[in-house]
Design an enzyme around this catalytic site. Structure first.
Site, PDB file in Angstrom:
ATOM      1  CG  HIS A  70      -6.447   5.910  -1.207  1.00  0.00           C
ATOM      2  ND1 HIS A  70      -5.259   6.925  -0.466  1.00  0.00           N
ATOM      3  CD2 HIS A  70      -7.692   6.296  -1.040  1.00  0.00           C
ATOM      4  CE1 HIS A  70      -6.373   7.450   0.078  1.00  0.00           C
ATOM      5  NE2 HIS A  70      -7.645   7.379  -0.411  1.00  0.00           N
ATOM      6  CG  PHE A  71      -5.807   8.869  -4.780  1.00  0.00           C
ATOM      7  CD1 PHE A  71      -7.577   8.989  -5.041  1.00  0.00           C
ATOM      8  CD2 PHE A  71      -5.742  10.126  -4.105  1.00  0.00           C
ATOM      9  CE1 PHE A  71      -8.089   9.037  -3.913  1.00  0.00           C
ATOM     10  CE2 PHE A  71      -6.054  10.728  -2.930  1.00  0.00           C
ATOM     11  CZ  PHE A  71      -7.464   9.895  -2.807  1.00  0.00           C
TER      12      PHE A  71
END
Length: 150
Positions: A52-53
């Site tokens: 993420h991410f």
């Protein structure tokens, strides 16, 4: 437990959460059943940022809300008689007015200032603000209830 500071071990004794879901590392500036500041060390290898991410890790906002909830549960458990919480769980009931103002980037210290607004029986209402280096990252209000552990 009338302390103005709880370390990780103290928090483990109060909450049912365990790694990797125990998010808060410390509870400081405790005013019994009223307010406190939780410290969460947001690490780049935390499970919550690995995907993420990729290339731009950010702590998910929903986990900031979870950290608020854990801080509130620890504040409440630390302020009431042990018999009141030892066979209980605290469940989130609602989240209101959650706002995410800035992304929380790993390798920071997230400070969660929380306050108990009111309680009615087993239902508590709280509000909180999250900061990194004095900059507001998020804020929310939420309700939780204390229930019997099954």
């Amino acid at each position: 437990m009338d302390k103005v500071r709880l370390n990780k071990q103290d928090i483990i004794e109060l909450l049912p959460h365990r790694e990797p879901m125990l998010l808060i590392d410390e509870l400081i500036n405790i005013k019994k059943l009223h307010s406190a500041t939780a410290i969460m060390n947001v690490k780049k290898d935390g499970f919550y940022v690995q995907g993420h991410f990729p290339g731009n890790p950010v702590m998910p906002g929903v986990l900031i809300v979870e950290a608020f909830g854990q801080a509130a549960a620890a504040l409440t458990a630390a302020g009431i008689d042990k018999k009141e919480y030892e066979n209980k769980l605290v469940f989130l009931m609602s989240v209101e007015k959650a706002r995410f103002r800035n992304p929380v980037i790993p390798n920071c210290k997230l400070e969660l200032n929380i306050e108990a607004i009111r309680s009615h029986g087993r239902v508590w209402k709280y509000k909180g603000e999250a900061f990194v280096s004095g900059k507001k990252m998020a804020d929310a209000q939420w309700s939780a209830t204390i229930v019997d552990r099954k």
